[in-house]
Enzyme design. Structure first.
Site, PDB file in Angstrom:
ATOM      1  CE  LYS A 111      -4.480   0.804   0.080  1.00 16.89           C
ATOM      2  NZ  LYS A 111      -5.544  -0.060  -0.469  1.00 16.89           N
TER       3      LYS A 111
HETATM    4  P1  NAD Z   1     -13.069   7.313  -3.095  1.00 16.20           P
HETATM    5  O1  NAD Z   1     -12.113   8.364  -2.675  1.00 16.20           O
HETATM    6  O2  NAD Z   1     -13.400   7.150  -4.535  1.00 16.20           O
HETATM    7  O3  NAD Z   1     -14.463   7.451  -2.301  1.00 16.20           O
HETATM    8  C1  NAD Z   1     -14.555   7.550  -0.909  1.00 16.20           C
HETATM    9  C2  NAD Z   1     -15.976   7.981  -0.559  1.00 16.20           C
HETATM   10  O4  NAD Z   1     -16.149   7.943   0.859  1.00 16.20           O
HETATM   11  C3  NAD Z   1     -16.312   9.414  -0.974  1.00 16.20           C
HETATM   12  O5  NAD Z   1     -17.657   9.430  -1.407  1.00 16.20           O
HETATM   13  C4  NAD Z   1     -16.168  10.199   0.319  1.00 16.20           C
HETATM   14  O6  NAD Z   1     -16.941  11.386   0.319  1.00 16.20           O
HETATM   15  C5  NAD Z   1     -16.697   9.188   1.295  1.00 16.20           C
HETATM   16  N1  NAD Z   1     -16.328   9.392   2.686  1.00 16.20           N
HETATM   17  C6  NAD Z   1     -15.133   9.717   3.214  1.00 16.20           C
HETATM   18  N2  NAD Z   1     -15.228   9.797   4.546  1.00 16.20           N
HETATM   19  C7  NAD Z   1     -16.508   9.489   4.857  1.00 16.20           C
HETATM   20  C8  NAD Z   1     -17.227   9.380   6.073  1.00 16.20           C
HETATM   21  N3  NAD Z   1     -16.633   9.604   7.234  1.00 16.20           N
HETATM   22  N4  NAD Z   1     -18.535   9.035   6.017  1.00 16.20           N
HETATM   23  C9  NAD Z   1     -19.148   8.801   4.842  1.00 16.20           C
HETATM   24  N5  NAD Z   1     -18.514   8.867   3.669  1.00 16.20           N
HETATM   25  C10 NAD Z   1     -17.220   9.224   3.686  1.00 16.20           C
HETATM   26  O7  NAD Z   1     -12.457   5.941  -2.519  1.00 16.20           O
HETATM   27  P2  NAD Z   1     -12.816   4.459  -2.969  1.00 16.20           P
HETATM   28  O8  NAD Z   1     -11.813   4.005  -3.970  1.00 16.20           O
HETATM   29  O9  NAD Z   1     -14.270   4.354  -3.248  1.00 16.20           O
HETATM   30  O10 NAD Z   1     -12.457   3.671  -1.625  1.00 16.20           O
HETATM   31  C11 NAD Z   1     -13.376   3.527  -0.541  1.00 16.20           C
HETATM   32  C12 NAD Z   1     -12.908   2.387   0.341  1.00 16.20           C
HETATM   33  O11 NAD Z   1     -12.847   1.182  -0.440  1.00 16.20           O
HETATM   34  C13 NAD Z   1     -11.513   2.548   0.950  1.00 16.20           C
HETATM   35  O12 NAD Z   1     -11.481   1.901   2.203  1.00 16.20           O
HETATM   36  C14 NAD Z   1     -10.629   1.785  -0.021  1.00 16.20           C
HETATM   37  O13 NAD Z   1      -9.406   1.341   0.557  1.00 16.20           O
HETATM   38  C15 NAD Z   1     -11.552   0.614  -0.333  1.00 16.20           C
HETATM   39  N6  NAD Z   1     -11.227  -0.104  -1.563  1.00 16.20           N
HETATM   40  C16 NAD Z   1     -11.153   0.541  -2.760  1.00 16.20           C
HETATM   41  C17 NAD Z   1     -10.891  -0.193  -3.898  1.00 16.20           C
HETATM   42  C18 NAD Z   1     -10.893   0.438  -5.270  1.00 16.20           C
HETATM   43  O14 NAD Z   1     -10.809  -0.310  -6.261  1.00 16.20           O
HETATM   44  N7  NAD Z   1     -11.007   1.740  -5.395  1.00 16.20           N
HETATM   45  C19 NAD Z   1     -10.661  -1.564  -3.823  1.00 16.20           C
HETATM   46  C20 NAD Z   1     -10.746  -2.187  -2.572  1.00 16.20           C
HETATM   47  C21 NAD Z   1     -11.043  -1.440  -1.455  1.00 16.20           C
END
Ligand code: NAD
Length: 421
Positions: A111
C-alpha cells in the site's frame, strides 16, 4: 507496550495484528511465523517537494509499504488523504497480502499514499506531486516488484501519470507497472467497476445466505466514491431497494428506495449526495444503524466500533472499505447474529481485475468486458462457497476463516521457500 503482543485494537494496524494473532493461534503456528507476518518486509518514506501554482514550495510526505513478497510481486493501492500515516499504510498493506492469498491472486500485499487533501490542490499540482512521488519510489516498484493501483483520492489519471513517469525514466513504455489505468493506455475493461461488482455479487450471495429475496431486500451504502457508488448502482439494478447513502458531506434517505441513476447525475453536478431532491437528509452516523437487509460500508476504516456495533440492525454487512469494523465491533456483531462479509474477501474484485489487467498488459492481448465480468464473478462466487463452507464447518466467523485461509497460504509459501540465509 510491545506492538507484537499487545491486545490493543484501537488503530488499523493494531486491528490487523489482532486478526493475524487469532489466525496464528487457530492454526497452531509459532511466534516466529507471527513475527514475520506481523511486520512489513519493506517500508519507504519519501519527501515529495512540490512547487505550487503560486510559486511557493511545500514538502509533502509519501509512503510505500510492501508487506509480503512470498507469493509474487507486491500489489496495492495509492491513497491521497490527510489521514495517511505510516501505521495505516502498514495495516492496509497487510490486508492486501491476505486478500491476494485468499483469492489466489499471485501477489503479496502493498500500500502507499501521500498525506494530503487532494481537493486543496489544482490538477497541475496533483500531477507534479504524483510524478515526483513516483520517481522517489521508482526503484521500489515495477511489474515484477510492486504494482500500485488507485485507492481513496486517486484515480485512472493518477495511474496514467505514474505509468508515464516510470516509463520515461525506464526509457520505454512499461504498461504493467500500475493497474487501474485508462482504457486507452492499457487499462482493462471492467476494472473501474470491478470492486463494486464484486461487492454486488457477494451481497446477493449474502442475501441468499440470510434467506431474504433480493426484491424484498433493502440496502444502505456509506461512501459514494469509486466503490460505494458502483455498489449502489449494482444493488439497485439487482432489485434491492437502496434506501440510504452517504459521503463525507452528509447522508440522504428515502424509504421507497433512492433513484440511483438520478442521484448519480446529481453527484456529477454537485460533487456530493447532499441536497438530492427525491430524498430527506439524515444523520450520517445513523445510516450505519438503519434497519436494512444489507449494509455496505464503503468509505474509511474504523466506522463500526464497540460504541455503535451493538446497535446495528442490518442482517448482513458487506465490507466495501478496508478495515471498517474493529475487532470489538466484530465480536458484538457476531454475538448479535449479524453476518459480516469481510473486506479481504468482499472488496477483492478490484485486485482480481487488476491481476487481469496485469496479465493483459504483459501479453498485449485485451479481453472483452463480458470475459472480464464472467471471470470476476466466477472467482468471487467460488471463493464465497469455499469460505462459507469452511466457516460453517469450523464454527467461526467469515473474517476469522478468511484470515486463517490466507495466513495458511502465505505461511506455506514461506515454509516452501525456506528462510534465507
Ligand atoms: P473514493 O475516494 O473514490 O471514495 C470515498 C468515498 O467515501 C467518498 O464518497 C467520500 O466522500 C466518502 N467518505 C469519506 N469519509 C466518509 C465518512 N466519514 N462518512 C461517509 N462517507 C465518507 O475511494 P474508494 O476508492 O471508493 O475507496 C473507498 C474504500 O474502499 C476505501 O477503504 C478503499 O481502501 C476501499 N477499496 C477501494 C478499492 C478500489 O478499487 N477503489 C478496492 C478495494 C477497497
Amino acid at each position: 507496550m510491545n506492538p507484537l503482543t499487545s491486545s490493543d485494537t484501537s488503530t488499523p494496524l493494531a486491528s490487523a495484528r489482532h486478526q493475524l494473532r487469532e489466525a496464528i493461534d487457530h492454526l497452531g503456528y509459532d511466534e516466529g511465523t507471527y513475527s514475520i507476518l506481523a511486520n512489513a518486509r519493506r517500508e519507504l518514506t519519501v519527501s515529495v517537494p512540490l512547487r505550487r501554482d503560486d510559486g511557493s514550495i511545500e514538502t509533502l510526505t509519501g509512503y510505500r509499504v510492501q508487506h509480503n513478497l512470498s507469493r509474487g510481486p507486491a500489489k496495492g493501492g495509492i491513497r491521497y488523504s490527510p489521514m495517511v500515516e505510516l501505521d495505516e499504510v502498514r495495516a492496509l498493506a497487510m490486508w492486501m497480502t491476505w486478500k491476494c492469498a485468499l483469492l489466489r491472486v499471485p501477489y503479496g500485499g502493498a500500500k502507499g499514499g501521500i498525506a494530503l487533501d487532494p481537493r486543496q490542490y489544482s490538477v497541475g499540482e496533483l500531477e507534479r506531486i504524483t510524478r515526483r512521488y513516483t520517481s522517489e519510489i521508482a526503484h521500489f516498484i515495477g511489474p515484477d516488484r510492486d504494482i500500485p493501483a488507485p485507492d481513496v483520492g486517486t484515480d485512472e489519471m493518477t495511474m496514467a501519470w505514474m505509468m508515464d513517469t516510470f516509463s520515461v525514466n525506464a526509457g520505454h513504455t512499461v504498461l504493467g507497472v500500475v493497474t487501474g489505468k485508462p482504457l486507452g493506455l492499457g487499462g482493462s475493461r471492467g476494472r473501474a467497476s470491478a470492486t463494486s461488482h464484486g461487492i454486488g455479487h457477494v451481497s446477493l450471495a449474502a442475501l441468499d445466505h440470510v434467506g431474504v429475496a433480493r426484491t424484498g431486500a433493502t440496502g444502505a451504502v456509506q461512501g459514494f466514491g469509486k466503490v460505494g457508488r458502483g455498489a449502489a448502482v449494482f444493488l439497485a439494478d439487482a432489485g434491492v431497494r437502496v434506501v440510504a447513502v452517504s459521503d463525507q458531506y452528509g447522508a440522504i434517505f428515502n424509504s421507497n428506495g433512492l433513484n440511483i441513476a438520478a442521484l448519480e447525475q446529481h453527484v456529477d453536478r454537485e460533487g456530493t449526495v447532499v441536497g438530492f431532491g427525491e430524498s430527506d437528509p439524515m444523520d450520517a452516523d445513523a445510516l450505519l444503524l438503519l434497519d436494512v437487509t444489507v449494509l455496505v460500508p464503503a468509505a474509511v476504516e474504523g466506522v463500526l466500533t464497540k460504541a455503535n456495533a451493538g446497535d446495528v440492525r442490518a442482517r448482513a454487512i458487506v465490507e466495501g472499505a478496508n478495515g471498517p469494523t474493529t475487532p470489538e465491533a466484530d465480536k458484538l456483531l457476531a454475538d448479535n447474529g449479524v453476518l459480516v462479509v469481510p473486506d479481504i474477501f468482499a472488496n477483492a474484485g478490484g485486485v482480481i481485475v487488476s491481476y487481469f489487467e496485469w496479465i493483459q498488459s504483459s501479453q498485449s492481448y485485451w479481453w472483452s468486458e463480458a470475459d472480464v465480468e464472467e471471470k470476476l464473478k466466477e472467482r468471487m462466487l467460488h471463493t464465497w462457497e469455499q469460505l462459507r463452507d469452511r466457516a460453517e464447518a469450523d464454527g467461526r466467523t467469515l473474517r476469522a476463516t478468511a484470515t486463517a485461509i490466507a495466513v495458511e497460504r502465505v505461511a506455506d509459501a514461506h515454509r516452501l521457500r525456506g528462510l534465507y540465509p
